[in-house]
Write an enzyme that holds these catalytic residues in place. Structure first.
Site, short mmCIF file in Angstrom:
data_model
loop_
_atom_site.label_atom_id
_atom_site.label_comp_id
_atom_site.label_asym_id
_atom_site.label_seq_id
_atom_site.Cartn_x
_atom_site.Cartn_y
_atom_site.Cartn_z
CB THR A 1 -14.39 5.62 3.57
OG1 THR A 1 -13.24 4.69 3.51
CG2 THR A 1 -14.17 6.75 3.19
CE LYS B 1 -3.90 4.59 -2.47
NZ LYS B 1 -4.79 4.89 -3.34
CE1 TYR C 1 -3.98 2.04 0.52
CE2 TYR C 1 -2.64 3.23 2.09
CZ TYR C 1 -3.90 3.23 1.17
OH TYR C 1 -4.67 4.32 1.36
#
Length: 189
Positions: A128, A97, A93
């Protein structure tokens, strides 16, 4: 996000429906695999990079020419504070990114002559559904992650959307090649 024909089709649908394209927001991330580089399997590594980087590349490949022919506009990639600072067990990740942030910078250089601005936006933790994979509810997510942010809380989706809307707007007409941190101060620690 990783299929060239589907990316082309999405841009074609926008062109047919609106006649032009003024902006693109790429906001995609694969489900993260918590692992170090030693423990991470190759399939999870590729999935993370494919969704974040290849997806942004493909959507941009087809959207940027349409934005340029319409007189210009803006591309915004939703990155992460973890593209700037690392965290444990998130090697894929973090790498994806960070790559997305630099993809925006490289594209900004290439497409400034076309009047296409390209930026990334790097949020901190946001309330979220993605957080609900790790926490039972947003209250627990805020209690767990909020203290890591200087403002003592996680972001609301509208706060990130407002930052993206700014980068897409003419109010940001002199902003390109930037990574906007909207992380409640997380990366300052």
């Amino acid at each position: 996000m990783t299929d060239a024909e589907q990316a082309r089709s999405a841009v074609d649908i926008a062109r047919q429906r609106f006649g032009r394209l003024d902006g693109l927001v790429h906001n995609a991330a694969a489900p993260s695999t918590n692992a170090t580089v030693v423990d991470l399997d190759e399939q999870s590594w590729r999935r993370e990079l494919d969704v974040s980087l290849t997806g942004a590349f493909l959507m941009s490949k087809f959207a940027v020419p349409l934005i340029a022919v319409g007189g210009g506009g803006s591309v915004v990639f939703i990155g992460s504070q973890f593209g700037r600072v690392a965290t444990a067990n998130a090697v894929a990740y973090c790498a994806a990114k960070a790559g997305l942030i630099h993809l925006a910078k490289a594209m900004a250089v290439d497409h400034a002559p076309d009047n296409v601005r390209v930026n990334s936006l790097s949020p901190g933790a946001v309330a979220t559904a993605r957080l609900l994979r790790r926490f039972p509810d947003f209250e627990a997510a805020n209690a767990g992650l909020g203290p890591a942010h200087l403002l003592g809380r996680i972001a609301e989706p509208d706060e990130i959307a407002a930052a993206a809307a700014f980068l897409l707007s003419s109010d940001a007409s002199f902003v390109t090649g930037s990574d906007m941190l909207v992380d409640g101060g997380y990366a300052t620690r």
